[in-house]
Enzyme design. Structure first.
Site, short mmCIF file in Angstrom:
data_model
loop_
_atom_site.label_atom_id
_atom_site.label_comp_id
_atom_site.label_asym_id
_atom_site.label_seq_id
_atom_site.Cartn_x
_atom_site.Cartn_y
_atom_site.Cartn_z
N ASP A 113 14.04 132.26 73.49
CA ASP A 113 12.79 132.40 74.23
C ASP A 113 12.76 131.49 75.46
O ASP A 113 13.50 130.49 75.54
CB ASP A 113 11.59 132.05 73.35
CG ASP A 113 11.32 133.08 72.29
OD1 ASP A 113 12.14 134.01 72.12
OD2 ASP A 113 10.29 132.97 71.60
N HIS A 144 15.46 128.48 71.74
CA HIS A 144 15.02 128.44 73.14
C HIS A 144 16.21 128.01 74.00
O HIS A 144 16.78 126.93 73.76
CB HIS A 144 13.86 127.46 73.31
CG HIS A 144 12.66 127.80 72.49
ND1 HIS A 144 12.58 127.49 71.15
CD2 HIS A 144 11.49 128.42 72.81
CE1 HIS A 144 11.40 127.90 70.68
NE2 HIS A 144 10.73 128.47 71.66
#
Length: 261
Positions: free
Chosen positions: A68, A212
């Site tokens: 993400d 991430h």
């Protein structure tokens, strides 16, 4: 006699190979190369299903690594690691970051899938409907400019979604994807060891792992994570590939899915 013996040995070897190839343990089966039409069909079926995806059914050796909040300064290094390992992943990009790394989404699409993570990583459930539309539509449009097609996957920032945001995502043809395993790379004082430990502990068939690619410790942990995936006979795939190889059942028995402890 010698000729007959050679024929017998050859026959026995051929039978053993034929028996071992398609029906052997998962790590030694010939991997199924997922074609684009299969991915498109699986995404269409998932959209009709109308429920967020938390994990696969666990009936194959596929695991889905997802990243993400990118792209960012460490994404290219991550892509290089994935390419070298022959691994695929899914990247949920933030629309307003694409201007800084305009070439990265295309590179991401070559090693997996690109998804919509909103325009500004806003709390969508706290916004008026028209603004939610704008957040998703702007990212759809910007990604189209960079890679030539619109994303078909969506992950709500902070996991915040409700009936209104779900309805908007479906109307845009977006399959909502959450996760069954977390890396902890966005918690306090993470290290590459803690990230690798958290992910490796949760590696199992059908898992969708949240990470991430904007954190250096996450990318630093990837060699250990990819090595563990290989050692366990698992296969790192994108979300569309997971939907083909290990589609979720009607009741997703995985962590974080509603109705489960």
């Amino acid at each position: 006699m010698r000729v007959a013996l050679c024929l017998l040995v050859t026959t026995l070897v051929a039978v053993q190979l034929a028996a071992a190839s398609p029906e052997g343990p998962l790590p030694y089966r010939r991997p199924h190369i997922v074609l684009q039409w299969e991915q498109n069909r699986a995404l269409t079926l998932a959209l009709r299903r109308g429920e967020p995806i938390y994990c696969g059914s666990g009936r194959s050796n596929a695991v889905a690594l997802t990243f993400d909040d990118g792209p960012g300064p460490y994404t290219e290094r991550l892509l290089d690691l994935l390419r070298r390992a022959g691994a695929h992943a899914t990247f949920f990009v933030i629309g307003n970051r694409l201007q800084y790394w305009p070439e990265t989404p295309h590179a991401e699409s070559q090693v997996g899938a690109v998804g919509n993570h909103s325009w500004s990583h806003a709390r969508l459930t706290e916004m008026p409907t028209w603004l939610v539309w704008a957040e998703l539509l702007r990212t759809q449009y910007q990604t189209l400019q960079e890679i030539g097609w619109k994303p078909r996957l969506f992950r709500p920032p902070y996991e915040l979604h409700n009936k209104a945001t779900d309805r908007i995502a479906r109307s845009l043809g977006l399959v909502q994807v959450l996760w069954s395993a977390t890396s902890g790379d966005d918690l306090r004082h993470p290290t590459k060891r803690s990230v690798a430990r958290n992910v490796i502990r949760e590696l199992r068939p059908g898992a969708i792992v949240l990470m991430h690619d904007i954190h250096p410790w996450t990318v630093a942990a990837m060699p250990a994570i990819l090595a563990a995936i290989r050692a366990r006979g698992l296969r790192a795939v994108s979300i569309p590939e997971l939907l083909v190889l290990d589609p979720p059942g009607p009741h997703q028995h995985c962590a974080f899915a509603p109705g489960l402890d």
